[in-house]
Design an enzyme around this catalytic site. Sequence first.
Site, PDB file in Angstrom:
ATOM      1  CB  VAL A  12      37.379  43.465  28.562  1.00  0.00           C
ATOM      2  CG1 VAL A  12      38.837  43.932  28.111  1.00  0.00           C
ATOM      3  CG2 VAL A  12      37.167  44.060  30.061  1.00  0.00           C
ATOM      4  CD  GLU A 124      50.104  47.608  32.847  1.00  0.00           C
ATOM      5  OE1 GLU A 124      51.172  47.406  32.707  1.00  0.00           O
ATOM      6  OE2 GLU A 124      49.487  47.934  34.003  1.00  0.00           O
ATOM      7  CB  VAL A 127      46.485  44.991  38.863  1.00  0.00           C
ATOM      8  CG1 VAL A 127      46.610  45.820  39.927  1.00  0.00           C
ATOM      9  CG2 VAL A 127      46.767  43.727  39.356  1.00  0.00           C
ATOM     10  CB  ILE A 131      45.839  52.225  36.688  1.00  0.00           C
ATOM     11  CG1 ILE A 131      44.540  52.997  37.203  1.00  0.00           C
ATOM     12  CG2 ILE A 131      46.882  52.964  37.313  1.00  0.00           C
ATOM     13  CD1 ILE A 131      44.161  52.782  38.491  1.00  0.00           C
ATOM     14  CD  GLU A 185      35.654  40.584  37.696  1.00  0.00           C
ATOM     15  OE1 GLU A 185      35.940  39.519  37.235  1.00  0.00           O
ATOM     16  OE2 GLU A 185      36.320  41.502  37.308  1.00  0.00           O
ATOM     17  CG  ASP A 196      38.361  41.922  41.192  1.00  0.00           C
ATOM     18  OD1 ASP A 196      38.592  41.411  40.019  1.00  0.00           O
ATOM     19  OD2 ASP A 196      38.623  43.183  41.355  1.00  0.00           O
ATOM     20  CE  LYS A 200      41.126  43.892  39.827  1.00  0.00           C
ATOM     21  NZ  LYS A 200      39.975  44.836  39.886  1.00  0.00           N
TER      22      LYS A 200
HETATM   23  P1  NDP Z   1      31.932  39.870  30.212  1.00  0.00           P
HETATM   24  O1  NDP Z   1      31.112  38.651  30.871  1.00  0.00           O
HETATM   25  O2  NDP Z   1      31.416  41.074  29.777  1.00  0.00           O
HETATM   26  O3  NDP Z   1      32.500  38.895  28.803  1.00  0.00           O
HETATM   27  C1  NDP Z   1      33.007  37.779  28.826  1.00  0.00           C
HETATM   28  C2  NDP Z   1      32.929  37.265  27.539  1.00  0.00           C
HETATM   29  O4  NDP Z   1      33.514  36.176  27.422  1.00  0.00           O
HETATM   30  C3  NDP Z   1      31.349  37.054  27.163  1.00  0.00           C
HETATM   31  O5  NDP Z   1      30.924  37.426  25.917  1.00  0.00           O
HETATM   32  C4  NDP Z   1      31.166  35.555  27.210  1.00  0.00           C
HETATM   33  O6  NDP Z   1      30.558  34.979  26.324  1.00  0.00           O
HETATM   34  C5  NDP Z   1      32.640  35.226  26.818  1.00  0.00           C
HETATM   35  N1  NDP Z   1      33.072  33.820  27.244  1.00  0.00           N
HETATM   36  C6  NDP Z   1      33.024  33.447  28.473  1.00  0.00           C
HETATM   37  N2  NDP Z   1      33.219  32.121  28.688  1.00  0.00           N
HETATM   38  C7  NDP Z   1      33.391  31.708  27.470  1.00  0.00           C
HETATM   39  C8  NDP Z   1      33.776  30.441  26.865  1.00  0.00           C
HETATM   40  N3  NDP Z   1      34.149  29.440  27.698  1.00  0.00           N
HETATM   41  N4  NDP Z   1      33.769  30.321  25.523  1.00  0.00           N
HETATM   42  C9  NDP Z   1      33.661  31.441  24.900  1.00  0.00           C
HETATM   43  N5  NDP Z   1      33.357  32.711  25.092  1.00  0.00           N
HETATM   44  C10 NDP Z   1      33.280  32.824  26.441  1.00  0.00           C
HETATM   45  O7  NDP Z   1      33.395  40.053  30.857  1.00  0.00           O
HETATM   46  P2  NDP Z   1      34.233  41.468  30.903  1.00  0.00           P
HETATM   47  O8  NDP Z   1      34.748  41.714  29.597  1.00  0.00           O
HETATM   48  O9  NDP Z   1      33.976  42.246  31.967  1.00  0.00           O
HETATM   49  O10 NDP Z   1      35.541  40.768  31.542  1.00  0.00           O
HETATM   50  C11 NDP Z   1      36.454  39.831  30.706  1.00  0.00           C
HETATM   51  C12 NDP Z   1      37.860  39.779  31.617  1.00  0.00           C
HETATM   52  O11 NDP Z   1      38.439  41.023  31.885  1.00  0.00           O
HETATM   53  C13 NDP Z   1      37.531  38.969  33.096  1.00  0.00           C
HETATM   54  O12 NDP Z   1      38.736  38.224  33.425  1.00  0.00           O
HETATM   55  C14 NDP Z   1      37.506  40.423  34.084  1.00  0.00           C
HETATM   56  O13 NDP Z   1      38.015  39.813  35.286  1.00  0.00           O
HETATM   57  C15 NDP Z   1      38.577  41.023  33.353  1.00  0.00           C
HETATM   58  N6  NDP Z   1      38.442  42.616  33.484  1.00  0.00           N
HETATM   59  C16 NDP Z   1      37.146  43.273  33.445  1.00  0.00           C
HETATM   60  C17 NDP Z   1      37.207  44.512  33.463  1.00  0.00           C
HETATM   61  C18 NDP Z   1      35.976  45.460  33.599  1.00  0.00           C
HETATM   62  O14 NDP Z   1      35.996  46.511  33.744  1.00  0.00           O
HETATM   63  N7  NDP Z   1      34.671  44.561  32.994  1.00  0.00           N
HETATM   64  C19 NDP Z   1      38.397  45.355  34.019  1.00  0.00           C
HETATM   65  C20 NDP Z   1      39.459  44.445  34.227  1.00  0.00           C
HETATM   66  C21 NDP Z   1      39.727  43.120  34.015  1.00  0.00           C
HETATM   67  P3  NDP Z   1      28.724  34.959  26.229  1.00  0.00           P
HETATM   68  O15 NDP Z   1      28.444  36.382  25.925  1.00  0.00           O
HETATM   69  O16 NDP Z   1      28.562  33.902  25.524  1.00  0.00           O
HETATM   70  O17 NDP Z   1      28.470  34.752  27.769  1.00  0.00           O
HETATM   71  N1  HSE Z   2      35.153  43.831  38.688  1.00  0.00           N
HETATM   72  C1  HSE Z   2      36.460  44.545  38.713  1.00  0.00           C
HETATM   73  C2  HSE Z   2      36.515  45.763  39.491  1.00  0.00           C
HETATM   74  C3  HSE Z   2      36.811  44.930  37.160  1.00  0.00           C
HETATM   75  O1  HSE Z   2      35.335  46.398  39.536  1.00  0.00           O
HETATM   76  O2  HSE Z   2      37.394  46.417  39.545  1.00  0.00           O
HETATM   77  C4  HSE Z   2      38.088  45.263  36.995  1.00  0.00           C
HETATM   78  O3  HSE Z   2      39.168  44.709  37.367  1.00  0.00           O
END
Ligand code: NDP
Ligand code: HSE
Length: 412
Positions: A12, A124, A127, A131, A185, A196, A200
């Site tokens: 993200v 936003e 959830v 959307i 996740e 999850d 939501k």
């Molecule tokens: P990722 O695992 O792809 O990315 C998370 C990033 O955060 C990683 O690069 C990780 O670093 C970094 N990170 C985690 N903990 C720490 C920390 N303590 N200090 C510094 N950096 C940290 O997750 P997503 O991008 O998929 O998800 C991010 C958030 O968005 C979550 O809350 C998820 O539930 C939410 N979300 C995700 C969606 C999706 O489709 N993926 C959709 C909607 C919400 P490192 O690279 O070092 O591990």
């Molecule tokens: N892991 C979540 C899903 C990401 O699959 O719906 C979006 O919140």
Amino acid sequence: MKKIAVLGCGTVGSGVVEVFYKNRASIERKAGCELDIKYIYVRRPHPEIAYQDKLCFNFDTIANDPEINIVVEVMGGVDPAYRFVKTCLENGKSVATANKELIAKNGAELLSIAKQHHVNILFEASVGGGIPIIRPLHQCLGANEIDDIQGILNGTTNFILTKMIREGMSFSDALALAQQLGYAEADPTSDVEGIDACRKICILASLAYGRHVYPEYVHCEGITKLTAEDVEYAKDWGGVIKLIAKASRDPQTQKISMLVAPMFVPFESQLSSVDDVFNGILVDGDATGEVLFYGKGAGKLPTASAVMSDVIDCAKAADTIDTLYWEDSDNNFVEDWRTQPMQSYLRLQLQYRQQTALINELFDTPVLLARKSQPETEIAFITPPLTPLQLDELLSRLSDEGISVLGSVFLA
Ligand code: NDP
Ligand code: HSE
């Protein structure tokens, strides 16, 4: 010029940076001011990130930089996200987060801290991925009493179910593909066990009913016990199996009923055709009637779109947006799910065919379902409405007769 810090640069976070620089001019126009990303906070070197000059390894630099107005939290998890978000709000910085775990656990507190400091915490993306649902719920549908919310709120499980049903893919292959595509996740147990989706629906219910609903008070089941046979029986019944999250309020008692579980959804329901990574959320308002929100529920760019919409609102807001709010609560207004009558599909393993008579007696001659290659001693049917407590009692009587449960799914 307002300056942004992005905490975390995974699926993200990298999407947020990409969308911001791709659409910067129109984003700034909508925000009504110039914007730039000053820091991208990471915990280890990330040579793949294009903006190396923006990388920051020390959160305190961001927390104490008065130039930073808006912080995007996209690390996930509660620790250190909770500490970081709280510090940012207390330091007068607005926060846009996609972190549903954090909001489902600490939403009431963080909203209150934001209010005290005249800033915003917007979520936003927490959830429904791309959307719009949070903003419509407290703004566009603000004139309604919300009677009922139900939907497919997890993209990963909907993707897995679609791949298994349509392409005969195995559960583990479909999950691996969802992970590769950035839908799952960090710990996919939260997806497949319904946790999850539970977070939501708690966020939506908190917003719709004005009091924090904590996930611990909501019964939640995942998709790991479903089999191809269950899917065949669902088709014979006239529907499909979807992981459904529900919240509804009794207008008399004001108590709310919540449940997250795989459910038989009839083909006539709009939710039955929500497939792949798409989510569908039906909101029933007393003035609007049913409104369907539909779109990609996970993935890099759809989610980044939702996060950026919050960044724009944070940049525009002169004070806290007070319609986005709920109070903390002790959850004594959440009904015990075991006392709610529901119909179920049951698939049972009989010892011998004659035990059908006992099934007819206990379940009031239920309508039987059929599938190809159904063994003689397997029976599947829809129960009359029963509370989970009543159903457990009947199943324990069946167990005493040597009859075991092969599959069990609620009807939506
Ligand atoms: P990722 O695992 O792809 O990315 C998370 C990033 O955060 C990683 O690069 C990780 O670093 C970094 N990170 C985690 N903990 C720490 C920390 N303590 N200090 C510094 N950096 C940290 O997750 P997503 O991008 O998929 O998800 C991010 C958030 O968005 C979550 O809350 C998820 O539930 C939410 N979300 C995700 C969606 C999706 O489709 N993926 C959709 C909607 C919400 P490192 O690279 O070092 O591990
Ligand atoms: N892991 C979540 C899903 C990401 O699959 O719906 C979006 O919140």
